[in-house]
Design a protein around this motif. Structure first.
Motif, short mmCIF file in Angstrom:
data_model
loop_
_atom_site.label_atom_id
_atom_site.label_comp_id
_atom_site.label_asym_id
_atom_site.label_seq_id
_atom_site.Cartn_x
_atom_site.Cartn_y
_atom_site.Cartn_z
N ASN A 87 -4.54 -9.31 -32.68
CA ASN A 87 -3.67 -8.23 -32.20
C ASN A 87 -3.95 -7.84 -30.75
N LEU A 88 -5.09 -8.27 -30.22
CA LEU A 88 -5.44 -7.97 -28.83
C LEU A 88 -5.29 -9.21 -27.95
N PHE A 89 -4.91 -10.34 -28.57
CA PHE A 89 -4.85 -11.65 -27.91
C PHE A 89 -6.22 -12.12 -27.45
N TRP A 90 -7.27 -11.64 -28.11
CA TRP A 90 -8.62 -12.04 -27.74
C TRP A 90 -9.04 -13.30 -28.47
N GLY A 91 -9.69 -14.20 -27.73
CA GLY A 91 -10.48 -15.24 -28.35
C GLY A 91 -11.89 -14.69 -28.43
N TYR A 92 -12.88 -15.54 -28.19
CA TYR A 92 -14.26 -15.05 -28.23
C TYR A 92 -14.48 -13.96 -27.18
N LYS A 93 -15.15 -12.89 -27.56
CA LYS A 93 -15.50 -11.85 -26.60
C LYS A 93 -16.81 -11.17 -27.01
N ASN A 94 -17.73 -11.06 -26.05
CA ASN A 94 -18.98 -10.34 -26.29
C ASN A 94 -18.74 -8.88 -25.93
N VAL A 95 -18.27 -8.10 -26.91
CA VAL A 95 -17.83 -6.73 -26.65
C VAL A 95 -19.00 -5.86 -26.20
N VAL A 96 -20.11 -5.95 -26.91
CA VAL A 96 -21.27 -5.13 -26.58
C VAL A 96 -21.82 -5.50 -25.19
N GLY A 97 -21.98 -6.80 -24.96
CA GLY A 97 -22.52 -7.25 -23.67
C GLY A 97 -21.66 -6.80 -22.51
N GLU A 98 -20.34 -6.96 -22.68
CA GLU A 98 -19.42 -6.61 -21.59
C GLU A 98 -19.41 -5.09 -21.34
N MET A 99 -19.40 -4.31 -22.41
CA MET A 99 -19.38 -2.84 -22.25
C MET A 99 -20.67 -2.33 -21.62
N GLU A 100 -21.80 -2.90 -22.04
CA GLU A 100 -23.09 -2.45 -21.48
C GLU A 100 -23.15 -2.78 -19.99
N GLU A 101 -22.62 -3.96 -19.65
CA GLU A 101 -22.64 -4.36 -18.24
C GLU A 101 -21.72 -3.46 -17.41
N LEU A 102 -20.56 -3.10 -17.97
CA LEU A 102 -19.57 -2.33 -17.21
C LEU A 102 -19.91 -0.84 -17.11
N THR A 103 -20.64 -0.32 -18.09
CA THR A 103 -20.91 1.13 -18.10
C THR A 103 -22.37 1.47 -17.81
N GLY A 104 -23.27 0.52 -18.04
CA GLY A 104 -24.69 0.83 -17.93
C GLY A 104 -25.19 1.69 -19.07
N LEU A 105 -24.38 1.79 -20.13
CA LEU A 105 -24.75 2.59 -21.31
C LEU A 105 -25.02 1.66 -22.49
N HIS A 106 -25.78 2.14 -23.45
CA HIS A 106 -25.97 1.40 -24.69
C HIS A 106 -24.63 1.32 -25.42
N ALA A 107 -24.30 0.16 -25.99
CA ALA A 107 -23.04 0.01 -26.71
C ALA A 107 -23.28 -0.60 -28.09
N GLU A 108 -22.40 -0.24 -29.02
CA GLU A 108 -22.38 -0.84 -30.35
C GLU A 108 -20.92 -1.12 -30.68
N ALA A 109 -20.67 -2.20 -31.40
CA ALA A 109 -19.30 -2.52 -31.78
C ALA A 109 -19.23 -2.90 -33.25
N GLY A 110 -18.08 -2.62 -33.87
CA GLY A 110 -17.89 -2.97 -35.27
C GLY A 110 -16.42 -3.12 -35.56
N ASN A 111 -16.13 -3.69 -36.72
CA ASN A 111 -14.75 -3.79 -37.18
C ASN A 111 -14.17 -2.37 -37.32
N ASP A 112 -12.92 -2.18 -36.91
CA ASP A 112 -12.36 -0.82 -36.86
C ASP A 112 -12.34 -0.11 -38.23
N ALA A 113 -11.99 -0.85 -39.27
CA ALA A 113 -11.95 -0.22 -40.60
C ALA A 113 -13.37 0.10 -41.08
N ASN A 114 -14.32 -0.76 -40.73
CA ASN A 114 -15.72 -0.51 -41.12
C ASN A 114 -16.26 0.74 -40.44
#
Ligand code: ZN
Length: 194
Positions: A87-114
């Motif tokens: 639904n986002l047209f994403w293939g592989y994506k390191n969501v946590v790695g990318e967010m931590e790099e872009l914000t300098g904050l700790h990040a966690e990611a999970g399935n939306d329903a979970n």
């Protein structure tokens, strides 16, 4: 421990953002559009920009922020990586790695329903329960299962994805996932319209 945290729900049309205190109190919520062009490459930078702008607006420093939690419509593994989110047209994506790099904050990611299930178990309809099943009805059918206070993520990060459980072996039309007869083909908003 920081005083604040961000909760981000990445949807197919909008990204819902929330600034919270770490005790779960909502400080402010807002939305940004989900830009899906170029395989959704702009979505996480947009989220990071929204988080950074909100910290600046509120005068909140990085040290005061515990982290950013992100819900993604697709399977997310324990490292915060997505193999595919159609639904986002994403293939592989390191969501946590990318967010931590872009914000300098700790990040966690999970399935939306979970993560929605975790939210309901903490502060919502299932508050106080350690065994919970959450069903999300919208464009699709999502699910999250909590056993003994822990999310069942499954080997591929798609644990609790009840929307694609087969409920009709005689269905002739295909689901978005490519299979036929998924629960989502009948019980989702689009399925009921169909
Ligand atoms: Zn399906």
């Amino acid at each position: 421990m920081g005083t604040y945290c961000f909760g981000i729900d990445v949807g197919g049309t909008t990204v819902k953002c929330g600034l919270f205190r770490t005790d779960g109190t909502l400080v402010e919520k807002w939305e940004i559009p989900t830009r899906k062009e170029n395989n959704g490459d702009q979505i996480l930078p947009d989220v990071a920009a929204a988080v950074n702008a909100k910290m600046e607006e509120k005068g909140i420093s990085k040290a005061e922020v515990e982290g950013v939690g992100i819900g993604v419509p697709g399977p997310v593994n324990s490292k915060g990586e997505v193999s595919r989110a159609v639904n986002l047209f994403w293939g592989y994506k390191n969501v946590v790695g990318e967010m931590e790099e872009l914000t300098g904050l700790h990040a966690e990611a999970g399935n939306d329903a979970n993560v929605a299930a975790l939210g309901e178990a903490w502060k919502g309809a299932a508050a106080g329960s350690s065994d919970v099943i959450m069903v999300t009805l919208g464009t699709g059918v999502g699910g999250g299962i909590i056993v003994d206070g822990k999310i069942v993520t499954g080997h591929h990060g798609a644990g609790g994805e009840i929307g694609h459980a087969n409920v009709d072996h005689h269905e002739t039309e295909s689901c978005n996932c490519g299979n036929r007869g998924c629960l989502e083909q009948y019980a989702s908003a689009t399925g009921i319209v169909r």
